[in-house]
Scaffold this motif. Structure first.
Motif, mmCIF file in Angstrom:
data_model
loop_
_atom_site.group_PDB
_atom_site.id
_atom_site.type_symbol
_atom_site.label_atom_id
_atom_site.label_comp_id
_atom_site.label_asym_id
_atom_site.label_seq_id
_atom_site.Cartn_x
_atom_site.Cartn_y
_atom_site.Cartn_z
ATOM 1 N N GLY A 1 -65.773 82.417 38.962
ATOM 2 C CA GLY A 1 -64.572 82.901 38.410
ATOM 3 C C GLY A 1 -63.588 81.945 37.924
ATOM 4 N N SER A 2 -62.690 82.373 37.043
ATOM 5 C CA SER A 2 -61.750 81.566 36.206
ATOM 6 C C SER A 2 -60.616 81.140 37.265
ATOM 7 C CB SER A 2 -61.064 82.345 35.234
ATOM 8 O OG SER A 2 -60.623 83.629 35.474
ATOM 9 N N THR A 3 -59.832 80.107 37.034
ATOM 10 C CA THR A 3 -59.037 79.280 38.002
ATOM 11 C C THR A 3 -57.633 79.610 37.497
ATOM 12 O OG1 THR A 3 -59.645 77.270 36.878
ATOM 13 C CG2 THR A 3 -60.925 77.946 38.585
ATOM 14 N N LEU A 4 -56.758 79.665 38.460
ATOM 15 C CA LEU A 4 -55.327 79.964 38.244
ATOM 16 C C LEU A 4 -54.531 78.777 38.966
ATOM 17 C CD1 LEU A 4 -54.960 83.657 38.804
ATOM 18 C CD2 LEU A 4 -55.191 82.427 36.799
ATOM 19 N N THR A 5 -55.207 77.875 39.764
ATOM 20 C CA THR A 5 -54.434 76.870 40.110
ATOM 21 C C THR A 5 -55.370 75.425 40.170
ATOM 22 O OG1 THR A 5 -55.366 76.728 42.309
ATOM 23 C CG2 THR A 5 -53.376 78.071 42.121
ATOM 24 N N VAL A 6 -54.790 74.207 40.209
ATOM 25 C CA VAL A 6 -55.766 73.048 39.944
ATOM 26 C C VAL A 6 -56.627 72.840 41.192
ATOM 27 C CG1 VAL A 6 -54.367 71.926 38.237
ATOM 28 C CG2 VAL A 6 -54.120 71.410 40.539
ATOM 29 N N LEU A 7 -56.399 73.317 42.156
ATOM 30 C CA LEU A 7 -57.145 73.043 43.491
ATOM 31 C C LEU A 7 -58.430 74.052 43.361
ATOM 32 C CD1 LEU A 7 -54.432 72.971 46.297
ATOM 33 C CD2 LEU A 7 -55.886 71.112 45.525
ATOM 34 N N GLU A 8 -58.387 75.116 42.734
ATOM 35 C CA GLU A 8 -59.721 75.928 42.603
ATOM 36 C C GLU A 8 -60.577 75.203 41.761
ATOM 37 O OE1 GLU A 8 -57.235 80.317 42.938
ATOM 38 O OE2 GLU A 8 -57.883 79.713 40.774
ATOM 39 N N TRP B 1 -62.924 67.861 38.904
ATOM 40 C CA TRP B 1 -62.160 66.713 38.754
ATOM 41 C C TRP B 1 -62.597 65.335 38.526
ATOM 42 C CZ3 TRP B 1 -57.661 67.017 43.193
ATOM 43 C CH2 TRP B 1 -57.073 68.345 43.098
ATOM 44 N N PRO B 2 -63.959 64.934 39.375
ATOM 45 C CA PRO B 2 -64.453 63.697 39.114
ATOM 46 C C PRO B 2 -65.013 63.504 37.872
ATOM 47 C CG PRO B 2 -65.297 64.707 41.149
ATOM 48 C CD PRO B 2 -64.311 65.772 40.530
ATOM 49 N N GLN B 3 -65.167 64.500 36.995
ATOM 50 C CA GLN B 3 -65.865 64.437 35.670
ATOM 51 C C GLN B 3 -64.653 64.436 34.622
ATOM 52 O OE1 GLN B 3 -69.596 66.714 35.198
ATOM 53 N NE2 GLN B 3 -69.101 67.361 37.502
ATOM 54 N N LEU B 4 -63.185 64.640 35.210
ATOM 55 C CA LEU B 4 -62.397 64.857 34.068
ATOM 56 C C LEU B 4 -61.602 63.617 34.039
ATOM 57 C CD1 LEU B 4 -60.868 68.188 35.266
ATOM 58 C CD2 LEU B 4 -62.480 67.840 33.214
ATOM 59 N N SER B 5 -61.123 63.162 32.739
ATOM 60 C CA SER B 5 -60.384 62.315 32.563
ATOM 61 C C SER B 5 -59.050 62.331 33.013
ATOM 62 C CB SER B 5 -60.400 61.807 30.903
ATOM 63 O OG SER B 5 -61.476 61.538 30.442
ATOM 64 N N LEU B 6 -58.507 63.532 33.052
ATOM 65 C CA LEU B 6 -57.169 64.046 33.553
ATOM 66 C C LEU B 6 -57.053 65.193 33.739
ATOM 67 C CD1 LEU B 6 -54.177 62.222 33.345
ATOM 68 C CD2 LEU B 6 -53.971 63.275 31.237
ATOM 69 N N VAL B 7 -56.208 65.582 34.868
ATOM 70 C CA VAL B 7 -55.709 66.977 35.321
ATOM 71 C C VAL B 7 -54.360 67.120 35.144
ATOM 72 C CG1 VAL B 7 -55.875 68.707 36.978
ATOM 73 C CG2 VAL B 7 -57.972 66.886 36.662
ATOM 74 N N ILE B 8 -53.942 68.065 34.186
ATOM 75 C CA ILE B 8 -52.433 68.358 34.094
ATOM 76 C C ILE B 8 -52.121 69.635 34.967
ATOM 77 C CG2 ILE B 8 -50.757 69.158 32.339
ATOM 78 C CD1 ILE B 8 -51.767 66.215 31.895
ATOM 79 N N ASP B 9 -51.471 69.531 35.958
ATOM 80 C CA ASP B 9 -51.057 70.519 36.996
ATOM 81 C C ASP B 9 -49.633 71.292 36.558
ATOM 82 O OD1 ASP B 9 -50.497 72.387 38.936
ATOM 83 O OD2 ASP B 9 -50.493 70.560 40.544
ATOM 84 N N GLY B 10 -50.051 72.298 35.886
ATOM 85 C CA GLY B 10 -48.954 73.085 35.507
ATOM 86 C C GLY B 10 -48.484 74.179 36.511
ATOM 87 N N GLY B 11 -48.830 74.203 37.772
ATOM 88 C CA GLY B 11 -48.493 75.017 38.814
ATOM 89 C C GLY B 11 -49.600 76.360 38.724
ATOM 90 N N PRO B 12 -49.111 76.992 39.611
ATOM 91 C CA PRO B 12 -50.095 78.392 39.547
ATOM 92 C C PRO B 12 -49.674 79.396 38.210
ATOM 93 C CG PRO B 12 -48.880 78.306 41.661
ATOM 94 C CD PRO B 12 -48.304 77.132 40.878
ATOM 95 N N VAL C 1 -56.321 71.893 31.425
ATOM 96 C CA VAL C 1 -54.709 71.992 31.111
ATOM 97 C C VAL C 1 -54.513 73.325 31.368
ATOM 98 C CG1 VAL C 1 -54.985 70.538 29.008
ATOM 99 C CG2 VAL C 1 -55.983 72.585 28.992
ATOM 100 N N PRO C 2 -53.102 73.575 31.769
ATOM 101 C CA PRO C 2 -52.782 75.163 31.998
ATOM 102 C C PRO C 2 -52.637 75.636 30.656
ATOM 103 C CG PRO C 2 -50.903 73.424 31.833
ATOM 104 C CD PRO C 2 -52.067 72.669 31.758
#
Length: 212
Positions: free
Chosen positions: A138-145, A150-161, A21-22
């Motif tokens: 390091g902590s992440t500011l985009t979903v690509l980071e 991802w494979p272990q997550l049920s869902l990825v909500i992309d709120g942008g950078p 989540v963002p």
């Protein structure tokens, strides 16, 4: 759209899943705090030391009183929340005993992020929330980071950078402050909102720093 994303994320959480989540600081991974199996999953996802506590995330200040014993004025809570601050308070009996069983305290987040607040309101109990990264990375500011997660997550909500991805300050995460001792505060993690937080605690409420 928005409502569908909130509903999909809430459904994945209710089913015991982990959802990226963002937030108002960095990307997070959430699960239901009252679901012990999901809490264990979040630790294994992060490769995290079992005695590093998870924060809980709520949608509104009112709900905090159910899961914490508060010994500061309500107005102080509302001056800091919602915002990039984690308040550490005495936990109540309502909170899942398998969440941070090694401490009587709990960190509470109400991110100043409309999606997170809507998602927290859509779930019956608190969310457990941690940053979307492998522990000590390091902590992440985009979903690509954090795509390795991802494979272990049920869902990825992309709120942008989130914030300025070039700025190291943006990766500091929330300011963590312990308010569990009456009349005092101690900074556990400086985070991204240290100066305004300390100003409010000292100048407006007269709290004194606990001598470290």
């Amino acid at each position: 759209g928005w409502r569908e994303a909130v509903a999909a994320a809430a459904g994945a959480l209710q089913a015991g899943g982990l959802v990226a989540v963002p937030t108002d600081t960095v990307y997070g991974v959430a699960c239901l705090a009252q679901d012990s199996a999901a809490v264990r999953s979040i630790y294994s996802l992060k490769g995290r030391n079992g005695v590093k506590p998870l924060a809980i995330c709520l949608g509104d200040v009112e709900r905090l009183y159910r899961y914490c014993h508060v010994n500061v004025p309500d107005e102080l809570l509302r001056d800091l929340l919602p915002g990039p601050v984690t308040l550490v308070l005495e936990r109540s009996e309502e909170l899942n005993k398998d969440l941070n069983p090694f401490t009587s305290l709990v960190g509470v987040r109400i991110p100043n992020h409309p999606f997170m607040r809507d998602l927290a309101r859509a779930c019956s109990g608190p969310l457990a929330l941690t940053s979307a990264n492998i522990s000590s990375h390091g902590s992440t500011l985009t979903v690509l980071e954090f795509q390795d997660l991802w494979p272990q997550l049920s869902l990825v909500i992309d709120g942008g950078p989130i914030g300025d991805i070039q700025s190291p300050e943006c990766r500091l995460g929330s300011t963590v402050v312990d308010l569990s001792v009456s009349g005092k505060f101690s900074i556990i993690r400086p985070g991204c909102a240290l100066t305004p937080t300390v100003d409010i605690l000292k100048k407006k409420y007269g709290l004194v720093p606990e001598s470290s």
